[in-house]
Write a protein that holds these residues in place. Structure first.
Motif, PDB file in Angstrom:
ATOM      1  N   LEU A   9       0.841  -1.192   0.000  1.00 45.86           N
ATOM      2  CA  LEU A   9       0.000   0.000   0.000  1.00 45.86           C
ATOM      3  C   LEU A   9       0.877   1.243   0.000  1.00 45.86           C
ATOM      4  O   LEU A   9       1.800   1.372   0.815  1.00 45.86           O
ATOM      5  CB  LEU A   9      -0.904   0.023   1.233  1.00 45.86           C
ATOM      6  CG  LEU A   9      -2.133  -0.891   1.233  1.00 45.86           C
ATOM      7  CD1 LEU A   9      -2.844  -0.779   2.571  1.00 45.86           C
ATOM      8  CD2 LEU A   9      -3.076  -0.539   0.101  1.00 45.86           C
ATOM      9  N   LYS A  10       0.574   2.166  -0.859  1.00 45.34           N
ATOM     10  CA  LYS A  10       1.304   3.425  -0.893  1.00 45.34           C
ATOM     11  C   LYS A  10       0.719   4.353   0.175  1.00 45.34           C
ATOM     12  O   LYS A  10      -0.500   4.478   0.318  1.00 45.34           O
ATOM     13  CB  LYS A  10       1.182   4.064  -2.271  1.00 45.34           C
ATOM     14  CG  LYS A  10       2.141   5.210  -2.520  1.00 45.34           C
ATOM     15  CD  LYS A  10       2.062   5.673  -3.979  1.00 45.34           C
ATOM     16  CE  LYS A  10       3.032   6.827  -4.240  1.00 45.34           C
ATOM     17  NZ  LYS A  10       2.961   7.278  -5.650  1.00 45.34           N
ATOM     18  N   TYR A  11       1.595   5.018   0.934  1.00 47.49           N
ATOM     19  CA  TYR A  11       1.132   5.860   2.040  1.00 47.49           C
ATOM     20  C   TYR A  11       1.957   7.140   2.083  1.00 47.49           C
ATOM     21  O   TYR A  11       3.040   7.244   1.498  1.00 47.49           O
ATOM     22  CB  TYR A  11       1.256   5.121   3.380  1.00 47.49           C
ATOM     23  CG  TYR A  11       2.684   4.807   3.764  1.00 47.49           C
ATOM     24  CD1 TYR A  11       3.454   5.717   4.484  1.00 47.49           C
ATOM     25  CD2 TYR A  11       3.272   3.601   3.387  1.00 47.49           C
ATOM     26  CE1 TYR A  11       4.771   5.441   4.817  1.00 47.49           C
ATOM     27  CE2 TYR A  11       4.585   3.310   3.723  1.00 47.49           C
ATOM     28  CZ  TYR A  11       5.323   4.235   4.444  1.00 47.49           C
ATOM     29  OH  TYR A  11       6.626   3.973   4.772  1.00 47.49           O
ATOM     30  N   SER A  12       1.429   8.141   2.788  1.00 46.36           N
ATOM     31  CA  SER A  12       2.204   9.326   3.138  1.00 46.36           C
ATOM     32  C   SER A  12       2.135   9.497   4.651  1.00 46.36           C
ATOM     33  O   SER A  12       1.379   8.794   5.325  1.00 46.36           O
ATOM     34  CB  SER A  12       1.678  10.576   2.418  1.00 46.36           C
ATOM     35  OG  SER A  12       0.339  10.845   2.797  1.00 46.36           O
ATOM     36  N   SER A  13       2.923  10.429   5.176  1.00 48.21           N
ATOM     37  CA  SER A  13       3.073  10.519   6.623  1.00 48.21           C
ATOM     38  C   SER A  13       3.092  11.973   7.069  1.00 48.21           C
ATOM     39  O   SER A  13       3.725  12.818   6.433  1.00 48.21           O
ATOM     40  CB  SER A  13       4.381   9.828   7.040  1.00 48.21           C
ATOM     41  OG  SER A  13       4.560   9.876   8.445  1.00 48.21           O
ATOM     42  N   ILE A  14       2.392  12.265   8.177  1.00 45.40           N
ATOM     43  CA  ILE A  14       2.370  13.602   8.765  1.00 45.40           C
ATOM     44  C   ILE A  14       2.892  13.495  10.190  1.00 45.40           C
ATOM     45  O   ILE A  14       2.226  12.948  11.069  1.00 45.40           O
ATOM     46  CB  ILE A  14       0.949  14.210   8.779  1.00 45.40           C
ATOM     47  CG1 ILE A  14       0.300  14.112   7.401  1.00 45.40           C
ATOM     48  CG2 ILE A  14       1.010  15.654   9.266  1.00 45.40           C
ATOM     49  CD1 ILE A  14       1.022  14.869   6.327  1.00 45.40           C
ATOM     50  N   VAL A  44      -0.572   8.378   7.389  1.00 45.69           N
ATOM     51  CA  VAL A  44      -0.252   8.022   8.773  1.00 45.69           C
ATOM     52  C   VAL A  44       0.015   9.317   9.527  1.00 45.69           C
ATOM     53  O   VAL A  44       0.971  10.038   9.212  1.00 45.69           O
ATOM     54  CB  VAL A  44       0.971   7.088   8.845  1.00 45.69           C
ATOM     55  CG1 VAL A  44       1.279   6.732  10.289  1.00 45.69           C
ATOM     56  CG2 VAL A  44       0.714   5.834   8.010  1.00 45.69           C
ATOM     57  N   CYS A  45      -0.820   9.608  10.513  1.00 49.87           N
ATOM     58  CA  CYS A  45      -0.788  10.922  11.169  1.00 49.87           C
ATOM     59  C   CYS A  45      -0.475  10.804  12.650  1.00 49.87           C
ATOM     60  O   CYS A  45      -0.954   9.907  13.344  1.00 49.87           O
ATOM     61  CB  CYS A  45      -2.143  11.618  11.021  1.00 49.87           C
ATOM     62  SG  CYS A  45      -2.606  11.998   9.332  1.00 49.87           S
TER      63      CYS A  45
END
Length: 714
Positions: A575-580, A606-607
């Motif tokens: 799964l492609k994700y980004s992060s904060i 993902v926060c």
């Protein structure tokens, strides 16, 4: 620069300490600089876990980071150390650095102290000398040029940017504006002799069902907007109130109802320029963007660090809480005509330096400007206690430390009632609300926003990790029971106490909470963190399933190691994700937000609960996973409302992952119960509220009570 006193050898080793003392330290693990740093970092970690972060705690955090960096460089360059010893010392430093990173992840405001341009205050320099001396190191004299700073009554350095000096010089004849100031008059009424702040706060806690929650607002009027933008009716009504002359607002609309746009347009309607906006660090870039969007004719500037890059002639000056201490001097002198405090619950602790600076600046604005526009923005003004109102009301000029001020006092006196009269409390509440409390719920003003629900997902913690958590919780319960029984035996003195002494239970829970940093056993903070770690992969697996079935998902966690596990799980699942996260630069943060919002292949963001709980618009998703529980109902609400806001077209579901048969379930129940506090105080709801104390204490009370009931205590 550093000037050594002594031999040439010492002068060349200016960043080292006395060789003899250092040699002795190398032979004993309990001596030298590293044990001093280890003790100090545990003190910082405990303070952050207790959420009692004083300025001295922030200073100690920065000093530890500086000394770890310095000691690491010294060890790597020390030719007298064996490879084995060097590796051992570096490993110990890595352990300290890890604790620093984990601590900063809990309170992301600490990251600003690690920046290259972070100011090292005199207090920090003194602490560096103290720690080095305690570690048996030689402290060298530090010589530095006199900085261009204003004199400060606190330990933090204050600056005056050159652009601000230019603005001050361009307007040398500014004088206070008292054109519309009210004349004070002596008060000689029966009500003036009462202590009124307590009854005023209780008037909100005791609100009846259906009590008003919002001041009377005028009908929407014309608002000058950039082409292509529209306001909702509830937003236009607040702007109309500012245009009609109202000047103080506690804008407590539920999150997601566009408070930022309302504040900017209210300032435009009131011509409240220059306008000061105080915000959390994570949203100051967003405020600048929103100002450009809604009020493009009024340029905005953002203060970073010492403010060297600001536009001194901007109409809107945006500063974050974390650097406010450096700029409070010149901000008090700039003759602002308006001030907005975003996420105003940040100032609820009046003893904090942050709160005092905000209140001082607001007081200076009132002293020099007649009827300035003052706005406190927060969707969650009540976190734990009705008393959380106190600092916000004082910022708005409704009260001072001891009593209501003129406008509120006049309104109270007009009722002819005192706190002894039954009708005082509803009338007092109405008097405060009419000063400027604006509270609207999504269900009432934004029918096009679908409903939301919270669904709990119980999970079993199996294996050795699950057993160790249950054992730790049982040990904590046993320790609480022992304290209770010891205290009960001491106070009995022949008397018999039937059943459970609930007052004593609460006192014992309070002792445990206060002693948690020095306790040799598991405490409730560490226990909750271990539970979060144990749930991490389960929560991530559930999120991956959701993403494959329903589309984009927002994943919230409290601790960085839980976020790490989640990201590793998503990577394994393809799964492609980004992060904060809190340690990201504004540019990286915006890039990651844009990736989640605009890239259809990015399935999960993902926060961090603390870093991403405010200032984000993530309504591209309609599902939120809460992998860890917060210590406040407000923080949970803020997280969910990143998705449940204007622009959302689908029903929102927050999936709360709960560890069954652990204290996690009790915390979830307490969060749900405490949500009733805001419902009654702000919305006039009939919901019951729990005692106005913090969640950690309530969790310990519940744990001890359950243990005593299970043991059949009498």
């Amino acid at each position: 620069m550093f000037v050594a006193r002594g031999t040439q050898r010492r002068q060349q080793g200016a960043r080292r300490t006395a060789p003899r003392a250092q040699g002795r330290a190398r032979n004993q693990d309990d001596r030298g600089l590293i044990p001093q740093l280890a003790r100090a970092v545990r003190e910082v970690e405990s303070a952050v876990e207790r959420r009692s972060i004083a300025p001295s705690t922030r200073t100690k955090f920065q000093v530890i980071a500086l000394l770890v960096r310095e000691e690491r460089a010294r060890i790597k360059g020390d030719t007298e150390l064996t490879e084995g010893r060097r590796g051992e010392e570096l490993k110990r430093l890595d352990g300290i650095a890890t604790i620093l990173a984990q601590t900063a992840a809990r309170d992301t405001t600490l990251f600003s102290l690690l920046a290259e341009d972070a100011v090292v205050t005199d207090a920090a320099k003194n602490l560096i000398r103290e720690i080095k001396t305690a570690g048996g190191l030689e402290v060298l004299i530090e010589e530095e040029p006199e900085p261009e700073v204003v004199e400060s009554v606190v330990t933090e350095r204050r600056v005056v940017p050159q652009a601000v000096r230019a603005r001050q010089l361009a307007n040398p004849f500014l004088v206070p504006d008292f054109s519309a100031a009210r004349r004070s008059r002596p008060r000689d009424s029966e009500l003036a002799r009462w202590e009124l702040l307590g009854p005023l706060f209780r008037s909100f806690e005791q609100a009846d069902g259906g009590a008003p929650a919002c001041m009377a607002l005028p009908a929407p009027g014309p608002v000058r907007l950039p082409e292509g933008l529209e306001l909702m009716a509830h937003q236009s009504r607040l702007v109309a109130a500012a245009a009609a002359g109202h000047r103080t607002f506690l804008l407590a609309d539920e999150p997601g109802l566009g408070k930022t746009a309302q504040a900017l347009l209210a300032a435009q309607a009131a011509n409240a320029y220059p306008l000061l906006v105080v915000v959390p660090n994570v949203v100051k870039t967003n405020w600048a963007r929103e100002a450009e969007r809604w009020t493009p004719r009024h340029p905005a500037t953002v203060i970073h660090g010492d403010g060297d890059s600001i536009d001194g002639f901007a109409d809107i000056i945006i500063v974050n809480y974390e650097v406010l201490d450096r700029h409070v001097g010149w901000l008090q002198d700039l003759r602002f005509r308006g001030m907005v405090v975003d996420e105003a619950h940040f100032i609820k602790n009046k003893t904090s330096q942050r709160s005092q600076h905000v209140l001082d600046v607001a007081e200076s604005i009132r002293a020099h400007t007649a009827r300035p526009l003052l706005m406190a923005l927060t969707g969650t003004p009540l976190i734990n206690d009705i008393d959380d109102f106190r600092a916000i009301w004082q910022f708005l000029g409704w009260i001072d430390e001891k009593k209501p001020l003129a406008a509120l006092m006049d309104s109270l006196e007009e009722t002819g009632l005192t706190p002894l009269d039954p009708g005082f409390f509803p009338n007092a509440r109405r008097s405060v609300i009419e000063l400027g409390i604006v509270r609207r719920r999504k269900v009432d003003v934004a029918a096009d926003i679908p409903e939301r629900r919270i669904a709990d997902i119980p999970v079993e913690l199996d294996g050795e990790l699950g057993r160790s958590i249950r054992e730790a919780e049982a040990e904590l319960a046993r320790r609480l029971v022992e304290k209770y029984e010891s205290a009960l035996a001491t106070r009995r003195e022949g008397a018999v106490v039937d059943g459970i002494d609930h007052d004593l239970v609460r006192r014992v829970a309070g002792w445990e909470r206060e002693d948690s940093d020095s306790s040799t056993g598991e405490n409730v903070f560490g226990l909750m963190r271990r539970i979060g770690q144990a749930k991490a992969s389960l929560a991530a697996d559930y999120t991956a399933q959701l993403a494959r079935n329903v589309g984009k998902v927002v994943f919230f966690a409290k601790h960085v190691d839980v976020m790490d596990v989640a990201e590793q799980t998503f990577a394994k699942r393809g799964l492609k994700y980004s992060s904060i996260r809190g340690d990201q630069t504004p540019r990286v943060r915006e890039k990651n937000i844009d990736a989640f919002v605009n890239d259809p292949d990015v399935a999960v963001v993902v926060c961090s609960l603390t870093a991403a709980g405010v200032g984000l618009n993530l309504q591209v998703a309609s599902n939120v996973v809460l992998a860890e529980l917060s210590w406040t109902a407000a923080e949970q609400t803020q997280a969910i409302d990143r998705v449940h806001r204007i622009g959302q077209g689908d029903p929102v579901t927050a999936w709360r992952v709960i560890a069954a048969q652990t204290v996690d379930t009790r915390i979830a129940e307490l969060i749900d119960a405490k949500a009733g506090l805001a419902a009654r105080a702000l919305d006039g709801s009939d919901e019951d509220i729990v005692s106005s104390v913090d969640l950690q204490l309530e969790a310990l009370v519940t744990m001890l009570t359950d243990a005593l009931e299970a043991a059949g205590t009498s």
